[in-house]
Design an enzyme around this catalytic site. Structure first.
Site, PDB file in Angstrom:
ATOM      1  N   HIS A   1     -23.413 -15.487  23.696  1.00 53.46           N
ATOM      2  CA  HIS A   1     -23.132 -15.613  22.259  1.00 53.46           C
ATOM      3  C   HIS A   1     -21.631 -15.483  21.969  1.00 53.46           C
ATOM      4  O   HIS A   1     -21.049 -16.298  21.249  1.00 53.46           O
ATOM      5  CB  HIS A   1     -23.909 -14.543  21.481  1.00 53.46           C
ATOM      6  CG  HIS A   1     -23.434 -14.421  20.063  1.00 53.46           C
ATOM      7  ND1 HIS A   1     -23.730 -15.368  19.109  1.00 53.46           N
ATOM      8  CD2 HIS A   1     -22.638 -13.502  19.458  1.00 53.46           C
ATOM      9  CE1 HIS A   1     -23.146 -15.029  17.963  1.00 53.46           C
ATOM     10  NE2 HIS A   1     -22.474 -13.909  18.149  1.00 53.46           N
TER      11      HIS A   1
ATOM     12  N   HIS B   1     -18.537 -18.051  19.953  1.00 55.30           N
ATOM     13  CA  HIS B   1     -17.288 -17.748  19.240  1.00 55.30           C
ATOM     14  C   HIS B   1     -16.035 -18.330  19.878  1.00 55.30           C
ATOM     15  O   HIS B   1     -15.160 -18.812  19.162  1.00 55.30           O
ATOM     16  CB  HIS B   1     -17.121 -16.233  19.094  1.00 55.30           C
ATOM     17  CG  HIS B   1     -18.045 -15.628  18.086  1.00 55.30           C
ATOM     18  ND1 HIS B   1     -17.918 -15.854  16.722  1.00 55.30           N
ATOM     19  CD2 HIS B   1     -19.116 -14.812  18.224  1.00 55.30           C
ATOM     20  CE1 HIS B   1     -18.871 -15.195  16.072  1.00 55.30           C
ATOM     21  NE2 HIS B   1     -19.624 -14.558  16.957  1.00 55.30           N
TER      22      HIS B   1
ATOM     23  N   GLU C   1     -20.790 -17.054  11.456  1.00 56.64           N
ATOM     24  CA  GLU C   1     -21.937 -16.773  12.327  1.00 56.64           C
ATOM     25  C   GLU C   1     -23.073 -17.787  12.149  1.00 56.64           C
ATOM     26  O   GLU C   1     -23.662 -18.218  13.130  1.00 56.64           O
ATOM     27  CB  GLU C   1     -22.495 -15.361  12.077  1.00 56.64           C
ATOM     28  CG  GLU C   1     -21.657 -14.214  12.630  1.00 56.64           C
ATOM     29  CD  GLU C   1     -21.682 -14.074  14.164  1.00 56.64           C
ATOM     30  OE1 GLU C   1     -22.373 -14.857  14.847  1.00 56.64           O
ATOM     31  OE2 GLU C   1     -20.974 -13.191  14.655  1.00 56.64           O
TER      32      GLU C   1
ATOM     33  N   SER D   1     -25.100 -20.673  19.754  1.00 59.66           N
ATOM     34  CA  SER D   1     -25.361 -19.973  21.019  1.00 59.66           C
ATOM     35  C   SER D   1     -26.840 -19.694  21.226  1.00 59.66           C
ATOM     36  O   SER D   1     -27.225 -19.064  22.197  1.00 59.66           O
ATOM     37  CB  SER D   1     -24.580 -18.651  21.062  1.00 59.66           C
ATOM     38  OG  SER D   1     -25.013 -17.787  20.024  1.00 59.66           O
TER      39      SER D   1
HETATM   40 FE   LIG Z   1     -21.212 -13.127  16.601  1.00 57.58          FE
END
Ligand SMILES: [Fe+2]
Length: 295
Positions: free
Chosen positions: A162, A167, A208, A227
């Site tokens: 993730h 990111h 997010e 993700s």
């Molecule tokens: Fe995150």
């Protein structure tokens, strides 16, 4: 990075200085003593790390590198359909390893020449203010462990898949990285906990879990969607609402389930105009006014 405590395994430091990750009985790695020892060691690296020094190497086993390779391959195929062009440009610019888990030090060394961002290791939950404020300085807190190899497409907590696939690829984009920094500026500017929470919820529903219109289709740019092997196939069927600061800052979310309410930007420029400008200028008073508009 997810923000709520319930999602992260708690970390305890023993009297002898050793670090223990308290996995829940439902965690896929709970009954695997070798995995648990590795989790403890990796958490210890973060607890003992000092900013400005190299991030210590996390030792992974071959099965974990295989998890990374499998998930990278499967997500890349889905990204071609579901990710924004700006995110895909970030993937190409960053050039993450595809067949082994990159060390966080290495992720920072790939990112810094592009957008100035570096990674910091996190043992587990990072306090909200610490997590956001250092974004303003170009630091991103990241967990370093990977999900248990028995369930490669599932993790009950944010892992290195993730943090890095979600990111770092976004942080390789100048325009997304600028938004992360503005979120950090906002966190540093606000004083009250209510205002900080509002800033963090806008982050949640954008960087997010944000989606945006692009070329007549709905695409994802949020790290949580990009993700997640399952969520990326589902987001177009969720309750998609227009970008709205007051709504994003106050909508409740449950991090243990797929996000069923998502907010759509009309374009990246629209996201920058609405959310970027909000983070660039908000303070406790302007946030109080937004909160007052909610019935
Ligand atoms: Fe995150």
């Amino acid at each position: 990075m997810f923000e709520e405590a319930q999602y992260f395994a708690p970390i305890a430091t023993q009297d002898d200085g050793s670090v223990v990750v308290e996995l829940a009985t439902s965690h896929p790695g709970f009954a695997d003593p070798v995995y648990r020892a590795r989790r403890n060691a990796i958490a210890g690296l973060a607890v003992n790390h000092r900013r400005g020094t190299p991030i210590p190497v996390a030792e992974y086993i071959e099965q974990e590198h295989e998890v990374w390779a499998l998930v990278t391959r499967e997500l890349a195929a889905k990204h071609a359909t579901y990710a924004t062009a700006e995110y895909l440009d970030g993937v190409a610019r960053l050039g993450l390893p595809r067949t082994r888990i990159p060390q966080l030090q290495e992720v920072g060394e790939l990112l810094e020449p592009l957008t100035g961002f570096r990674y910091l290791p996190a043992a587990g939950l990072v306090p909200l203010r610490d997590f956001y404020e250092v974004l303003a300085d170009g630091y991103f807190h990241s967990t370093q462990y990977i999900r248990h190899h028995s369930v490669p497409f599932y993790t009950p907590e944010p892992d290195v898949v993730h943090e890095v696939i979600g990111h770092a690829n976004a942080l390789a984009s100048d325009r997304y990285a600028a938004l992360y920094r503005l979120a950090g500026d906002a966190a540093r500017r606000v004083r009250g906990e209510e205002a900080l929470e509002f800033v963090s919820k806008v982050f949640w529903f954008t960087l997010e879990f944000g989606v945006m219109q692009e070329g007549g289709e709905l695409k994802a740019y949020g790290a949580g969607i990009l993700s997640s092997y399952g969520e990326i196939e589902e987001f177009r069927g969720m309750d998609i609402r227009p970008l709205d600061l007051a709504a994003m800052g106050t909508t409740h979310y449950d991090i243990t389930k797929y996000q069923d309410v998502l907010f759509r930007a009309d374009s990246l420029q629209h996201l920058e105009d609405v959310v970027g400008d909000f983070w660039a200028t908000c303070d406790d008073d302007s946030i109080a006014k937004l909160l007052a508009t909610i019935p």
